[in-house]
Design a protein around this motif. Structure first.
Motif, mmCIF file in Angstrom:
data_model
loop_
_atom_site.group_PDB
_atom_site.id
_atom_site.type_symbol
_atom_site.label_atom_id
_atom_site.label_comp_id
_atom_site.label_asym_id
_atom_site.label_seq_id
_atom_site.Cartn_x
_atom_site.Cartn_y
_atom_site.Cartn_z
ATOM 1 N N ILE A 111 27.993 -1.072 -28.746
ATOM 2 C CA ILE A 111 28.799 -0.663 -27.283
ATOM 3 C C ILE A 111 28.350 -1.329 -26.180
ATOM 4 N N ASN A 112 29.322 -1.926 -25.516
ATOM 5 C CA ASN A 112 29.037 -2.562 -24.022
ATOM 6 C C ASN A 112 27.549 -2.962 -23.968
ATOM 7 N N GLN A 113 27.166 -3.888 -24.747
ATOM 8 C CA GLN A 113 25.668 -4.390 -24.885
ATOM 9 C C GLN A 113 25.522 -5.446 -23.428
ATOM 10 N N ALA A 114 26.562 -6.163 -22.991
ATOM 11 C CA ALA A 114 26.396 -6.831 -21.728
ATOM 12 C C ALA A 114 26.101 -6.084 -20.712
ATOM 13 N N ASN A 115 26.779 -4.939 -20.436
ATOM 14 C CA ASN A 115 26.622 -3.912 -19.381
ATOM 15 C C ASN A 115 25.057 -3.310 -19.459
ATOM 16 N N LYS A 116 24.799 -2.928 -20.761
ATOM 17 C CA LYS A 116 23.437 -2.345 -20.853
ATOM 18 C C LYS A 116 22.202 -3.272 -20.774
ATOM 19 N N THR A 142 25.406 16.716 2.013
ATOM 20 C CA THR A 142 25.292 15.428 1.835
ATOM 21 C C THR A 142 25.528 14.833 0.516
ATOM 22 N N GLU A 143 25.866 15.644 -0.345
ATOM 23 C CA GLU A 143 26.085 15.230 -1.757
ATOM 24 C C GLU A 143 27.570 14.970 -2.007
ATOM 25 N N VAL A 144 27.963 14.113 -2.976
ATOM 26 C CA VAL A 144 29.454 13.591 -3.199
ATOM 27 C C VAL A 144 29.596 13.668 -4.608
ATOM 28 N N PHE A 145 30.759 14.221 -4.990
ATOM 29 C CA PHE A 145 30.886 13.982 -6.337
ATOM 30 C C PHE A 145 31.776 12.934 -6.518
ATOM 31 N N ILE A 146 31.370 11.944 -7.746
ATOM 32 C CA ILE A 146 32.194 10.686 -8.105
ATOM 33 C C ILE A 146 32.726 10.925 -9.373
ATOM 34 N N GLY A 147 33.976 10.911 -9.287
ATOM 35 C CA GLY A 147 34.982 11.161 -10.903
ATOM 36 C C GLY A 147 35.589 9.899 -11.258
ATOM 37 N N LYS A 148 36.197 9.834 -12.375
ATOM 38 C CA LYS A 148 36.857 8.767 -13.157
ATOM 39 C C LYS A 148 36.237 7.624 -13.144
ATOM 40 N N LEU A 149 34.925 7.490 -13.465
ATOM 41 C CA LEU A 149 34.233 6.310 -13.596
ATOM 42 C C LEU A 149 34.475 5.656 -15.082
ATOM 43 N N PRO A 150 34.545 4.483 -15.014
ATOM 44 C CA PRO A 150 34.585 3.866 -16.381
ATOM 45 C C PRO A 150 33.503 4.228 -17.098
ATOM 46 N N GLN A 151 33.434 4.358 -18.520
ATOM 47 C CA GLN A 151 32.364 4.821 -19.544
ATOM 48 C C GLN A 151 31.293 3.624 -19.310
ATOM 49 N N ASP A 152 31.848 2.591 -19.449
ATOM 50 C CA ASP A 152 30.864 1.299 -19.389
ATOM 51 C C ASP A 152 30.073 0.840 -18.121
#
Length: 99
Positions: free
Chosen positions: A5-10, A49-59
């Motif tokens: 899975i997603n070796q290029a991104n890793k 000062t902390e922000v939640f970030i959602g809906k990120l692509p899994q790779d």
């Protein structure tokens, strides 16, 4: 199967971490940068000062996310929630040095 899975991104993440000298620590299903970041002097940032970030692509990994969120302001800590298979869980938290 997770090795294919997603070796290029890793590989891009590993190269980025080596190039920048950033140390990512994975503990209990999350990978963390900072808290405090390198060179930090003083107390931790205040509440709000902390922000939640959602809906990120899994790779998508820190090599793309940290520079993106650093473009907004100085990061104190960045936490990417991870699955045991090596994918992100689609959300993260960015804590900035000030509001």
């Amino acid at each position: 199967w997770t090795n294919s899975i997603n070796q290029a991104n890793k590989m891009a993440l590993l190269a980025w971490a080596k190039e920048t000298g950033i140390d990512l620590v994975q503990i209990n299903g999350q990978r963390r940068y900072g808290g405090p970041p390198p060179g930090w002097v003083g107390d931790p940032p205040p509440v709000g000062t902390e922000v939640f970030i959602g809906k990120l692509p899994q790779d998508m990994y820190e090599n793309a996310l940290i520079p993106l969120f650093q473009s907004v302001g100085k990061l104190y800590e960045f936490r990417l929630m991870m699955t045991f298979s090596g994918l992100n869980r689609g959300f993260a938290y960015a804590k900035y040095s000030n509001r």
